[in-house]
Design a protein around this motif. Sequence first.
Motif, PDB file in Angstrom:
ATOM      1  N   ILE A 152      28.728  37.519   3.950  1.00 11.78           N
ATOM      2  CA  ILE A 152      29.468  36.391   3.357  1.00 11.78           C
ATOM      3  C   ILE A 152      28.521  35.519   2.537  1.00 11.78           C
ATOM      4  CG2 ILE A 152      30.698  34.248   3.882  1.00 11.78           C
ATOM      5  CD1 ILE A 152      31.873  35.810   6.347  1.00 11.78           C
ATOM      6  N   ARG A 153      27.382  35.161   3.124  1.00 13.46           N
ATOM      7  CA  ARG A 153      26.411  34.322   2.405  1.00 13.46           C
ATOM      8  C   ARG A 153      25.937  34.996   1.115  1.00 13.46           C
ATOM      9  NH1 ARG A 153      24.134  33.752   7.717  1.00 13.46           N
ATOM     10  NH2 ARG A 153      24.668  31.729   8.573  1.00 13.46           N
ATOM     11  N   SER A 154      25.597  36.251   1.214  1.00 14.38           N
ATOM     12  CA  SER A 154      25.103  36.999   0.058  1.00 14.38           C
ATOM     13  C   SER A 154      26.160  37.088  -1.040  1.00 14.38           C
ATOM     14  CB  SER A 154      24.672  38.402   0.494  1.00 14.38           C
ATOM     15  OG  SER A 154      24.291  39.167  -0.613  1.00 14.38           O
ATOM     16  N   ALA A 155      27.388  37.399  -0.660  1.00 11.58           N
ATOM     17  CA  ALA A 155      28.469  37.505  -1.651  1.00 11.58           C
ATOM     18  C   ALA A 155      28.696  36.162  -2.327  1.00 11.58           C
ATOM     19  CB  ALA A 155      29.750  37.991  -0.977  1.00 11.58           C
ATOM     20  N   PHE A 156      28.672  35.060  -1.573  1.00 14.48           N
ATOM     21  CA  PHE A 156      28.897  33.746  -2.156  1.00 14.48           C
ATOM     22  C   PHE A 156      27.752  33.365  -3.100  1.00 14.48           C
ATOM     23  CE2 PHE A 156      29.390  28.986  -1.790  1.00 14.48           C
ATOM     24  CZ  PHE A 156      30.518  28.938  -2.588  1.00 14.48           C
ATOM     25  N   GLU A 157      26.528  33.669  -2.727  1.00 10.51           N
ATOM     26  CA  GLU A 157      25.384  33.398  -3.604  1.00 10.51           C
ATOM     27  C   GLU A 157      25.514  34.187  -4.914  1.00 10.51           C
ATOM     28  OE1 GLU A 157      23.016  31.048  -3.365  1.00 10.51           O
ATOM     29  OE2 GLU A 157      24.141  30.410  -1.596  1.00 10.51           O
ATOM     30  N   GLN A 158      25.964  35.427  -4.837  1.00  9.15           N
ATOM     31  CA  GLN A 158      26.164  36.230  -6.050  1.00  9.15           C
ATOM     32  C   GLN A 158      27.286  35.651  -6.906  1.00  9.15           C
ATOM     33  OE1 GLN A 158      26.809  40.092  -4.305  1.00  9.15           O
ATOM     34  NE2 GLN A 158      24.636  40.621  -4.382  1.00  9.15           N
ATOM     35  N   MET A 159      28.358  35.162  -6.263  1.00 15.46           N
ATOM     36  CA  MET A 159      29.459  34.544  -7.012  1.00 15.46           C
ATOM     37  C   MET A 159      28.990  33.291  -7.740  1.00 15.46           C
ATOM     38  SD  MET A 159      32.941  34.955  -4.778  1.00 15.46           S
ATOM     39  CE  MET A 159      32.301  34.514  -3.176  1.00 15.46           C
ATOM     40  N   LYS A 160      28.073  32.542  -7.121  1.00 16.26           N
ATOM     41  CA  LYS A 160      27.532  31.342  -7.763  1.00 16.26           C
ATOM     42  C   LYS A 160      26.831  31.709  -9.073  1.00 16.26           C
ATOM     43  CE  LYS A 160      26.631  28.658  -3.567  1.00 16.26           C
ATOM     44  NZ  LYS A 160      25.559  28.114  -2.716  1.00 16.26           N
ATOM     45  N   LYS A 161      26.193  32.871  -9.083  1.00 17.89           N
ATOM     46  CA  LYS A 161      25.429  33.293 -10.256  1.00 17.89           C
ATOM     47  C   LYS A 161      26.306  33.873 -11.357  1.00 17.89           C
ATOM     48  CE  LYS A 161      21.328  34.240  -7.561  1.00 17.89           C
ATOM     49  NZ  LYS A 161      20.517  35.266  -6.927  1.00 17.89           N
ATOM     50  N   ASP A 162      27.255  34.741 -10.986  1.00 14.60           N
ATOM     51  CA  ASP A 162      28.013  35.439 -12.032  1.00 14.60           C
ATOM     52  C   ASP A 162      29.511  35.150 -12.054  1.00 14.60           C
ATOM     53  OD1 ASP A 162      29.129  36.999  -9.974  1.00 14.60           O
ATOM     54  OD2 ASP A 162      27.897  38.737 -10.410  1.00 14.60           O
TER      55      ASP A 162
END
Length: 118
Positions: A65-75
Amino acid sequence: MDQNVIMKGILDSYPYPIVFVDSGYVIRYMNRYAEYHYYKERGYAGLIGKSIFDCHSREESKERIRSAFEQMKKDGKERFVGVNTRNLRIIMQPVRDEEGTLIGFFERFELNLHIEQR
């Protein structure tokens, strides 16, 4: 007609769980299917206002969940999380406010129609 009533009606008519989580990982909304899934089927209670990690005990799930949200913040793109035991695909979709600021994400479930070829 009140816009909140309309939006709740739309989200409650979607035949799968939808959960909105703010940028601090706090659950802020669940449609009626999510309430049924988490409260009746999984035995949780009162998840609104609590951390999404309260219903994800495995570290692997929390990190996903954390990783997916961090990626969403970027792209700004949605993320496929996985397929659950009911053959429902779990997808995290970023949500932005009127100014374009990322305010969280919603987790949606949908029927997995993909069949693996062996």
